[in-house]
Structure formats: structure tokens, C-alpha cells
Enzyme design. Structure first.
Site, PDB file in Angstrom:
ATOM      1  N   LYS A 255       0.458  -1.262  -0.048  1.00 18.32           N
ATOM      2  CA  LYS A 255       0.136  -0.044  -0.206  1.00 18.32           C
ATOM      3  C   LYS A 255       0.977   1.285  -0.206  1.00 18.32           C
ATOM      4  O   LYS A 255       1.788   1.618   0.825  1.00 18.32           O
ATOM      5  CB  LYS A 255      -0.926   0.077   1.041  1.00 18.32           C
ATOM      6  CG  LYS A 255      -2.061  -1.147   1.090  1.00 18.32           C
ATOM      7  CD  LYS A 255      -3.095  -0.948   1.961  1.00 18.32           C
ATOM      8  CE  LYS A 255      -4.193  -1.676   1.383  1.00 18.32           C
ATOM      9  NZ  LYS A 255      -4.608  -1.424   0.326  1.00 18.32           N
TER      10      LYS A 255
ATOM     11  N   ASP B 156      -1.029  -0.337  -4.335  1.00 20.75           N
ATOM     12  CA  ASP B 156      -2.662   0.092  -3.924  1.00 20.75           C
ATOM     13  C   ASP B 156      -2.515   1.276  -3.355  1.00 20.75           C
ATOM     14  O   ASP B 156      -1.954   1.214  -2.146  1.00 20.75           O
ATOM     15  CB  ASP B 156      -3.064  -0.974  -3.257  1.00 20.75           C
ATOM     16  CG  ASP B 156      -4.847  -0.667  -2.991  1.00 20.75           C
ATOM     17  OD1 ASP B 156      -5.427  -1.390  -2.470  1.00 20.75           O
ATOM     18  OD2 ASP B 156      -5.000   0.395  -3.265  1.00 20.75           O
TER      19      ASP B 156
ATOM     20  N   GLU C 109      -3.186  -0.053  -8.212  1.00 23.01           N
ATOM     21  CA  GLU C 109      -4.607  -0.082  -7.914  1.00 23.01           C
ATOM     22  C   GLU C 109      -5.099   1.396  -7.307  1.00 23.01           C
ATOM     23  O   GLU C 109      -4.645   1.948  -6.577  1.00 23.01           O
ATOM     24  CB  GLU C 109      -4.900  -1.166  -6.911  1.00 23.01           C
ATOM     25  CG  GLU C 109      -6.097  -1.759  -6.294  1.00 23.01           C
ATOM     26  CD  GLU C 109      -6.132  -2.826  -5.594  1.00 23.01           C
ATOM     27  OE1 GLU C 109      -5.437  -3.738  -5.665  1.00 23.01           O
ATOM     28  OE2 GLU C 109      -6.748  -2.633  -4.423  1.00 23.01           O
TER      29      GLU C 109
ATOM     30  N   ASP D 204     -10.451  -0.211  -7.800  1.00 25.59           N
ATOM     31  CA  ASP D 204     -10.920  -0.805  -6.423  1.00 25.59           C
ATOM     32  C   ASP D 204     -12.260  -0.131  -5.773  1.00 25.59           C
ATOM     33  O   ASP D 204     -13.389  -0.497  -6.407  1.00 25.59           O
ATOM     34  CB  ASP D 204      -9.791  -1.040  -5.463  1.00 25.59           C
ATOM     35  CG  ASP D 204     -10.281  -1.792  -4.430  1.00 25.59           C
ATOM     36  OD1 ASP D 204      -9.554  -2.054  -3.584  1.00 25.59           O
ATOM     37  OD2 ASP D 204     -11.417  -2.533  -4.487  1.00 25.59           O
TER      38      ASP D 204
ATOM     39  N   LYS E 269     -14.577  -7.226  -4.464  1.00 18.78           N
ATOM     40  CA  LYS E 269     -14.406  -7.715  -3.164  1.00 18.78           C
ATOM     41  C   LYS E 269     -15.780  -8.302  -3.209  1.00 18.78           C
ATOM     42  O   LYS E 269     -16.855  -7.538  -2.885  1.00 18.78           O
ATOM     43  CB  LYS E 269     -14.251  -6.520  -2.397  1.00 18.78           C
ATOM     44  CG  LYS E 269     -12.736  -6.147  -2.249  1.00 18.78           C
ATOM     45  CD  LYS E 269     -12.642  -4.633  -1.574  1.00 18.78           C
ATOM     46  CE  LYS E 269     -11.145  -4.548  -1.241  1.00 18.78           C
ATOM     47  NZ  LYS E 269     -10.079  -4.467  -2.341  1.00 18.78           N
TER      48      LYS E 269
HETATM   49  O1  164 Z   1      -6.516  -7.197  -1.938  1.00 19.82           O
HETATM   50  C1  164 Z   1      -5.639  -7.563  -1.520  1.00 19.82           C
HETATM   51  O2  164 Z   1      -4.561  -8.132  -2.053  1.00 19.82           O
HETATM   52  C2  164 Z   1      -6.135  -7.491   0.171  1.00 19.82           C
HETATM   53  C3  164 Z   1      -7.032  -6.808   0.558  1.00 19.82           C
HETATM   54  C4  164 Z   1      -6.840  -5.382   0.610  1.00 19.82           C
HETATM   55  O3  164 Z   1      -5.761  -4.912  -0.116  1.00 19.82           O
HETATM   56  C5  164 Z   1      -7.669  -4.508   1.028  1.00 19.82           C
HETATM   57  C6  164 Z   1      -9.022  -4.896   1.599  1.00 19.82           C
HETATM   58  C7  164 Z   1     -10.066  -3.869   1.969  1.00 19.82           C
HETATM   59  C8  164 Z   1      -9.568  -2.671   2.519  1.00 19.82           C
HETATM   60  C9  164 Z   1      -8.469  -2.245   1.711  1.00 19.82           C
HETATM   61  O4  164 Z   1      -7.525  -1.666   2.822  1.00 19.82           O
HETATM   62  C10 164 Z   1      -7.598  -2.900   0.973  1.00 19.82           C
HETATM   63  C11 164 Z   1      -7.661  -2.504  -0.620  1.00 19.82           C
HETATM   64  O5  164 Z   1      -7.972  -1.395  -0.912  1.00 19.82           O
HETATM   65  O6  164 Z   1      -7.840  -3.427  -1.569  1.00 19.82           O
HETATM   66 MG    MG Z   2      -7.578  -1.753  -2.907  1.00 18.67          MG
END
Ligand code: 164
Ligand code: MG
Length: 313
Positions: free
Chosen positions: A138, A169, A202, A227, A251
Site C-alpha cells: 500500500k 495500491d 490499484e 477498486d 471484493k
Molecule cells: O486485495 C488484497 O490483496 C488484500 C485486501 C486489501 O488490500 C484491502 C482490503 C480492504 C480494504 C483495503 O484496505 C484494501 C484494498 O484497498 O484493497
Molecule cells: Mg484496494
């Protein structure tokens, strides 16, 4: 078929708060759903809201569950409003399990989530030693100069091992100029003389900046994944209609009805990456069953998050 309905709220603490452009997240709260038919067969589901991504709040989900009678019907489940996508997912998944469509999850390649920022530099080797070859890191939290510097270091270290790739991300935390600069570096890294690749960036810009992200795809080799912009079924369709043909992060636990996701996914021919919302194994199982069914691509699923919680692997 009459179905007994029960629900229980849960909360579990992250080992360390997850730091993103949205802020700090320390505790995952959700609702476990239990459905039981007349023969005593049980189906489990999970409501795992992520309101800052656009799903309902936990309070709204609890209000909905509290409004339901102890006995519900299939019709009620399939008429849950689009404003409650996590509830749609949770109850529909439980019904699917109750009706016996509960296949074992095939082994899917998984992506491991690194801690945000500089901490990622000292954490990546442990995840590779656990078997991950795709890692997600991230950004969009520290200064862009620091993050670009750390990216160069992380990329040079990871490229010493054959076949690794990295996802970035930003959670919408960059502006156009920063994203353009970052993507130039990602392109140079991925074109380098090693097997190391930056798989995608992302959500570089905010959910209201689709035009900017469309422009960024035109000028760069490195892929961009939406996302937050495509968190629900409605948003997936909107972005597609506005011309997005890049990667969609799906998701399942907050996108909405699995039945409607199946339809939309096939109709639009989406290049999807399935991603966790830090749900428990109940929600993960239903999400991974959907990923295995829908995801035709080679892309790893984003469920390498269990190490973020105490007492799990
Ligand atoms: O996507 C992944 O590899 C793991 C999940 C992940 O990064 C996330 C899950 C939920 C909220 C966020 O902080 C984050 C995302 O932004 O994708
Ligand atoms: Mg994300």
C-alpha cells in the site's frame, strides 16, 4: 422452504492497524449468519461491511438483521435492496450453502499483503518464504518522494528472486502528476532485465476521477486496477459504461448479490482480481468459491491477509 434465521455480531483486532490513505483500521467487525431448514441442515454466511468503500455501515446491516423475523424465505433473500450489498452477499452465501452448493475451494494462487510504506521493505522476504510470489504494497500514505524511493529499493531486492511480482495500491491517495511519475517508474522497472514485474497500480486516483485513470492507462505499459471505483455492482456497470476496460478489483463480500455478480461478470467479460475485505473464513470461503468460478485469468486472489490477525497462520 421455511428458513430459520439467526445472526451474531463479531469483532477481531488486527495485529497492527492497517494504514491506508483512508486512515487507520484496527478492528474488523462483522455479522455471522446462520440459516437452518426444516430438516436441521445449516448454512453459514457473513456480512462484512466496508462503508468507506461504499457498502452499508455495520449499523445499517445490524438494523436490517434486527428487522428480520426468525423465519425467512428465499424470496426475502433475493429481494434485499442494492443499498445493502454486504447483506445481499451474506444471506445469499448462507442460502447457497444451505442448498448444498458448497464445493470445496480449489487451490488458488494468493497474493500476500505487505505492511504499508517503509515497513514493507523488511516484511517482504517473510511472505516470500511463506510461498507468496505476488505481493501487494500500500502506498499513497507517505510523501511520494519517499514512496518512490522505497519502491526502487523494494523492486531491486525482490528482482533478485525469480518470478516475483508486486501490486501497488494507493487507495485513491495520489494526484494525476504523482500517478504519472509513479507509472513511468513502474514501466521502467517492469521492462528491466529481470523477471520482476509490477502487475498493476490499484486505484491511483479518487472514485470521481475515472477520466484521469482512463488517461493514465493510455500513456503507460503498467496496468491500472480500479477498486474503490468498482466496489458495488452498480459502480462496476457505471465504470464499464464510461469506458473502463482495465482490471476490476472485485471484493465479493461487499459487491452485492453473488447471483447478480455472476450475470454481470459474464455479460461484461471482466478482467477481475478477487480481493478480501478481511472477512473471517466463512466470508472468505464464499468469496473464493465465486473467484474460482468466475476468474478465468491468471491473476492471484487478494486473500493473503490472515497473517494480519492474531492467532491465525
Ligand atoms: O486485495 C488484497 O490483496 C488484500 C485486501 C486489501 O488490500 C484491502 C482490503 C480492504 C480494504 C483495503 O484496505 C484494501 C484494498 O484497498 O484493497
Ligand atoms: Mg484496494
Amino acid at each position: 422452504m421455511t428458513i430459520k434465521f439467526k445472526f451474531n455480531k463479531y469483532s477481531r483486532r488486527f495485529k497492527q492497524p492497517l494504514k491506508t490513505h483512508h486512515g487507520l483500521w484496527g478492528v474488523r467487525e462483522g455479522i455471522i449468519i446462520e440459516l437452518m431448514d426444516e430438516k436441521g441442515k445449516v448454512g453459514w454466511g457473513e456480512i462484512a461491511p466496508l462503508s468507506w468503500f461504499g457498502s452499508e455501515t455495520l449499523r445499517e446491516a445490524m438494523d436490517f438483521c434486527e428487522s428480520l423475523p426468525g423465519i425467512i424465505t428465499e424470496n426475502l433473500i433475493f429481494s434485499i435492496p442494492m443499498s445493502l450489498p454486504a447483506c445481499q452477499f451474506g444471506l445469499e452465501s448462507a442460502l447457497t450453502q444451505l442448498q448444498g452448493n458448497d464445493e470445496e475451494i480449489p487451490k488458488l494462487e494468493n497474493s500476500g499483503l505487505l505492511p504499508t510504506g517503509k515497513a514493507g521493505l523488511s516484511a517482504w522476504k517473510d511472505l516470500v518464504n511463506r510461498g507468496y510470489t505476488t505481493l501487494k504494497w500500500k502506498i499513497g500514505v507517505d510523501s511520494i518522494d519517499n514512496e518512490l524511493n522505497w519502491l526502487e529499493i523494494l523492486a531491486s531486492q525482490m528482482s533478485e528472486i525469480q518470478g516475483l511480482s508486486l501490486r501497488l495500491d494507493a487507495n485513491g491517495g495520489l494526484n494525476f502528476a504523482e500517478s504519472d511519475r509513479l507509472l513511468d517508474i513502474c514501466d521502467r522497472i517492469s521492462l528491466g532485465d529481470t523477471s520482476f514485474k509490477i502487475e498493476f497500480l490499484e486505484q491511483p486516483l479518487g472514485v470521481n476521477e475515472l477520466e484521469g485513470m482512463l488517461a493514465l492507462t493510455k500513456g503507460h505499459l503498467t496496468s491500472i486496477a480500479l477498486d474503490e471505483s468498482v466496489a458495488t455492482l452498480t459502480q462496476i456497470n457505471q465504470c464499464y459504461q464510461q469506458g473502463w476496460r482495465g482490471i476490476f478489483v472485485i471484493k465479493p463480500a461487499i459487491v452485492g448479490s453473488p447471483k447478480q455478480l455472476r450475470k454481470l461478470y459474464h455479460t461484461l467479460g471482466i478482467d477481475g482480481v478477487f480481493s478480501s475485505v478481511f472477512e473471517t473464513e466463512i466470508g472468505q470461503k464464499a468469496s473464493l468459491q465465486l473467484a474460482a468460478e468466475l476468474c478465468q485469468s491468471h491473476r492471484a486472489v487478494g486473500f493473503g491477509i490472515n497473517h494480519w490477525f492474531v492467532d491465525t497462520d
